[in-house]
Design a protein around this motif. Structure first.
Motif, short mmCIF file in Angstrom:
data_model
loop_
_atom_site.label_atom_id
_atom_site.label_comp_id
_atom_site.label_asym_id
_atom_site.label_seq_id
_atom_site.Cartn_x
_atom_site.Cartn_y
_atom_site.Cartn_z
N LYS A 283 10.82 -9.01 -3.42
CA LYS A 283 10.71 -7.50 -2.20
C LYS A 283 10.66 -7.15 -2.60
CE LYS A 283 10.50 -11.27 1.53
NZ LYS A 283 11.04 -12.61 2.64
N LYS A 284 12.06 -6.26 -3.05
CA LYS A 284 12.33 -5.35 -3.71
C LYS A 284 11.65 -4.75 -4.57
CE LYS A 284 17.00 -5.48 -1.22
NZ LYS A 284 18.62 -5.84 -1.88
N MET A 285 11.24 -5.56 -5.77
CA MET A 285 10.79 -4.90 -7.28
C MET A 285 9.38 -4.60 -6.54
SD MET A 285 10.95 -4.70 -10.17
CE MET A 285 12.48 -5.04 -10.69
N PHE A 286 9.26 -5.72 -5.73
CA PHE A 286 7.45 -5.97 -5.65
C PHE A 286 7.32 -4.70 -4.89
CE2 PHE A 286 4.19 -6.53 -2.54
CZ PHE A 286 2.93 -6.41 -2.92
N LYS A 287 8.27 -3.90 -3.83
CA LYS A 287 7.98 -2.32 -3.10
C LYS A 287 7.60 -1.74 -3.74
CE LYS A 287 8.44 0.33 0.92
NZ LYS A 287 7.81 1.17 0.56
N PHE A 288 9.27 -1.61 -4.93
CA PHE A 288 9.79 -0.13 -6.24
C PHE A 288 8.13 -0.61 -6.71
CE2 PHE A 288 9.86 0.03 -10.39
CZ PHE A 288 10.11 1.46 -9.72
N LEU A 289 7.49 -2.00 -7.66
CA LEU A 289 5.85 -1.55 -7.65
C LEU A 289 5.15 -1.07 -7.23
CD1 LEU A 289 6.95 -4.21 -10.46
CD2 LEU A 289 7.05 -1.93 -11.04
N ALA A 290 4.60 -1.17 -5.59
CA ALA A 290 3.40 -1.22 -5.10
C ALA A 290 3.91 -0.12 -5.02
CB ALA A 290 3.95 -2.00 -4.25
N ASP A 291 4.79 1.16 -4.83
CA ASP A 291 5.14 2.42 -4.43
C ASP A 291 4.37 3.01 -5.67
OD1 ASP A 291 6.13 2.02 -1.98
OD2 ASP A 291 7.83 2.52 -2.34
N GLU A 292 4.74 2.65 -6.41
CA GLU A 292 4.81 3.11 -8.43
C GLU A 292 3.41 3.14 -8.56
OE1 GLU A 292 6.47 5.10 -10.42
OE2 GLU A 292 8.05 4.93 -8.92
N VAL A 293 2.54 2.18 -7.71
CA VAL A 293 1.08 2.09 -8.12
C VAL A 293 0.33 2.53 -7.02
CG1 VAL A 293 -0.95 0.50 -7.40
CG2 VAL A 293 1.13 -0.78 -9.07
N ASP A 294 1.04 3.21 -6.12
CA ASP A 294 0.43 3.67 -5.25
C ASP A 294 0.24 5.35 -5.89
OD1 ASP A 294 -0.24 1.99 -3.01
OD2 ASP A 294 1.66 2.19 -1.82
N LYS A 295 1.26 6.15 -6.29
CA LYS A 295 1.32 6.98 -7.26
C LYS A 295 0.66 7.81 -7.60
CE LYS A 295 6.71 7.62 -6.52
NZ LYS A 295 7.90 7.34 -6.89
N GLU A 296 0.35 6.26 -8.20
CA GLU A 296 -0.47 6.25 -9.70
C GLU A 296 -2.06 5.79 -9.13
OE1 GLU A 296 -1.66 3.87 -13.93
OE2 GLU A 296 0.44 4.13 -13.37
N CYS A 297 -2.67 5.14 -8.24
CA CYS A 297 -4.20 4.69 -8.23
C CYS A 297 -4.95 5.76 -7.14
CB CYS A 297 -4.28 3.54 -7.82
SG CYS A 297 -3.73 2.45 -9.56
N LEU A 298 -5.05 6.36 -7.01
CA LEU A 298 -5.76 6.95 -6.04
C LEU A 298 -7.10 6.99 -4.81
CD1 LEU A 298 -6.10 10.40 -7.21
CD2 LEU A 298 -4.63 9.60 -6.04
N THR A 299 -7.42 5.50 -5.63
CA THR A 299 -9.53 4.93 -5.46
C THR A 299 -8.78 3.25 -5.03
OG1 THR A 299 -10.25 4.85 -7.12
CG2 THR A 299 -10.39 6.50 -6.70
N GLU A 300 -9.07 2.86 -4.30
CA GLU A 300 -9.43 1.26 -3.95
C GLU A 300 -9.84 1.00 -5.56
OE1 GLU A 300 -8.20 -1.16 -2.42
OE2 GLU A 300 -7.06 0.42 -1.42
#
Length: 185
Positions: free
Chosen positions: A135-152
């Motif tokens: 979960k901690k790793m998932f949250k970190f990586l998901a936050d990184e994805v959110d920074k990089e990806c602007l569209t669905e």
């Protein structure tokens, strides 16, 4: 730094590195890496794992951080993005354990394109973190994805693998969905 040309020398080096890694002998691993031209990017297994792959796979976050520090700031990106036989990068390996979170941060700082990297199954490191229930790793990586990806559309690669299984599917199949509720009972 020596080039490894002789098969016998390579086998001895591979064995020494493997033993040092499995025994958690960080100093020996670093010493051995300092004596070869590839350093921590040396391919040491028949499955094309580098020393960094193996240190990450064995959840030795401090060793991974020390090995990453040995690399120059530039010029090693192609080797740092090296994939093993399963097409896993060092970030895929880090994603399988939350205790390697500091290493994952450092890896992404040196090679941000690893976030999008897919293995044989089409899994990104984020997908692997979900599959392993980290979960901690998932949250970190998901936050990184959110920074990089602007569209669905841009985000789809992170949440669906080649066989169309989604992160939710794999979390349920791997019995990771709802673990916190079961563990608290």
């Amino acid at each position: 730094m020596a080039e490894i040309e002789d098969t016998k020398d390579k086998e001895e080096l591979d064995r020494a590195l493997y033993n040092a890694l499995t025994n958690g002998d960080e100093k020996e691993v670093i010493k051995l890496c300092n004596n070869i031209s590839e350093g921590p990017l040396y391919v040491m297994t028949i499955h094309k794992d580098t020393v960094l792959h193996m240190a990450t796979y064995s959840k030795q976050s401090d060793l991974v951080l020390n090995l990453l520090e040995q690399l120059p700031e530039t010029g090693h990106l192609s080797e740092l993005t090296h994939k093993n036989d399963a097409e896993n990068t060092i970030l895929h390996e880090a994603a399988t354990a939350s205790r390697t979170l500091p290493a994952a941060r450092a890896i992404l700082k040196k090679a941000p394109k690893l976030l999008r990297s897919q293995n044989d199954y089409g899994e990104t490191p984020l997908f692997q973190a979900a599959r392993y229930g980290k979960k901690k790793m998932f949250k970190f990586l998901a936050d990184e994805v959110d920074k990089e990806c602007l569209t669905e559309e841009d985000r789809k690669v992170f949440f669906r693998r080649k066989d169309k299984a989604t992160i939710l599917h794999i979390s349920i199949l791997a019995d990771q969905f709802g673990n916190e509720r079961r563990n608290s009972q």
